[in-house]
Enzyme design. Sequence first.
Site, short mmCIF file in Angstrom:
data_model
loop_
_atom_site.label_atom_id
_atom_site.label_comp_id
_atom_site.label_asym_id
_atom_site.label_seq_id
_atom_site.Cartn_x
_atom_site.Cartn_y
_atom_site.Cartn_z
N ALA A 113 -26.45 7.55 -15.80
CA ALA A 113 -26.30 8.47 -16.92
C ALA A 113 -27.64 9.06 -17.36
O ALA A 113 -27.67 10.05 -18.08
CB ALA A 113 -25.65 7.73 -18.09
N LYS A 114 -28.75 8.43 -16.98
CA LYS A 114 -30.10 8.91 -17.30
C LYS A 114 -30.23 9.24 -18.79
O LYS A 114 -30.78 10.28 -19.15
CB LYS A 114 -30.43 10.16 -16.46
CG LYS A 114 -30.15 10.03 -14.95
CD LYS A 114 -31.24 9.33 -14.19
CE LYS A 114 -31.28 9.62 -12.70
NZ LYS A 114 -30.09 9.26 -11.94
#
Lengths: 293, 293
Positions: A113-114
């Site tokens: 998801a960073k």
Amino acid sequence: MTRNQLVTAIRSKGSYLCVGLDPDPEKLPRHLRDQFGGTVADLDRANLADLDRATLADLVFEFNRQIIDATQEHCVAYKINTAFYEALGAKGWEAMERTVNYIPATHFRIADAKRGDIGNTSSQYARAFFEVMPFDAITVAPYMGWDSVRPFLEYKDKWTIVLGLTSNPGAADFEGQRMERMERKEIHLYEQVLATAAAWGTPDNLMFVIGATQADSFERVRRLTPDHFYLVPGIGAQGGSLEEISKKAMNKDVGLLVNASRAVIYASDGEDFAGAAGKAAAAYRSEMRAFLE
Amino acid sequence: MTRNQLVTAIRSKGSYLCVGLDPDPEKLPRHLRDQFGGTVADLDRANLADLDRATLADLVFEFNRQIIDATQEHCVAYKINTAFYEALGAKGWEAMERTVNYIPATHFRIADAKRGDIGNTSSQYARAFFEVMPFDAITVAPYMGWDSVRPFLEYKDKWTIVLGLTSNPGAADFEGQRMERMERKEIHLYEQVLATAAAWGTPDNLMFVIGATQADSFERVRRLTPDHFYLVPGIGAQGGSLEEISKKAMNKDVGLLVNASRAVIYASDGEDFAGAAGKAAAAYRSEMRAFLE
């Protein structure tokens, strides 16, 4: 999932493979698209994006379900790339929820998801991925520093995977830039991130993303973080070598989760897509078995 | 929205206020929670998170709707913090979609999403926020470099807002670290990010996040990026000064969008919450009017 459980799964299965679930509707097998109603069947790929997103989301879940069924024997982890679900709107988010709930709890479930924001915001992201959904781990961007990462580390038996040295060409822009020399030593930004972020958690709740395309740096990386696990993207479509990362960066607890997305899930776009994905995963596993011995 | 349209909106309204829609269910007004059925009314705050998420998502949209109605006269932009919607699952994502569609197209609509990944993944994020939802802009983390940002810049009349120097304490960890000296000049990571990322786009499609709490650096920042707009969080709850950022960082096209979230949307938790939010926004606007003259 604890580190012990993860290491046990890797040893008993003889695999440190993570399968990346990045379902791009335009790449899904034709016959599967046909099953989801006339509208899908009648359209060519260029128009697929305009289809009803609820149908697309159902199609994506069905694709994932068959991929998971066919590959779970050969891998220890799945990585869900949130972007591909968000691109389908709220129905896509629902398909992500269904997918992570479908993955057996024996497998390490990663949200790629960073994320990363100020503390009160990162707490909300942690809630989304660790409470509302049963992910074991989430990837986090380090740029904003300690308070953007800490909320994720507060969850017991959950993991935070901090971007270290990524697999893409742009990694040279900042990650690979040299910092002010300290004690006459040359140090790059990614090394400072590894050294600094390692102190925010422990090797039992924090990993790093290290791209397989960065072979020249594996030894420097391992020196700085000898005990940590790495999530390694970049083999397959991006060109990194499984052999090189395995020989240069494995540690006493293996310390690697090597991800393959496109090379597994798009191994075939025919009716045998799931079987082909299973075979591709099995092939990685037998390579990995050899490196584990 | 083009730069011209944005500057015209700011000048004609006498405001460069952005209202941040970060709806935390635990902070929503009691009477509004009561309207959403007995279950909400009977529970205390500690248990609110366990409520049916569809109800919570409806509640969040209703809260946003009233806040938008009460504040739109005084602001030129809204910033939706994706984390607060993701924490409510797929129904929360739906509430985000409803919210951005409710914001009048006269206003600049920012997804505060802090995304950024390898090219094929950033393309999917761009699709999610620029095609599926009608956002004008998205915040992006620069750590992974040019190819993680470029897909967002390919959209006409859409904006990419790159994290520069953020408002949180952790900004010191990496953003504020010194890079190798170049031509005898001292340069910090955030300055290298500003200089490098500025070349990826233009002042017509790229902005930077500069925290209001970073007053000591405003002049350095402006020297590096004289023409860019900044999205400025950190006034209000985080302690930054509207006066300082306005006096030190305004440029000939104003060049500032100053965000207030908690100070506006939680101005009151009573039945007058929307009116109180409108008053808080109006107060910022009159301060801003003075700085614009």
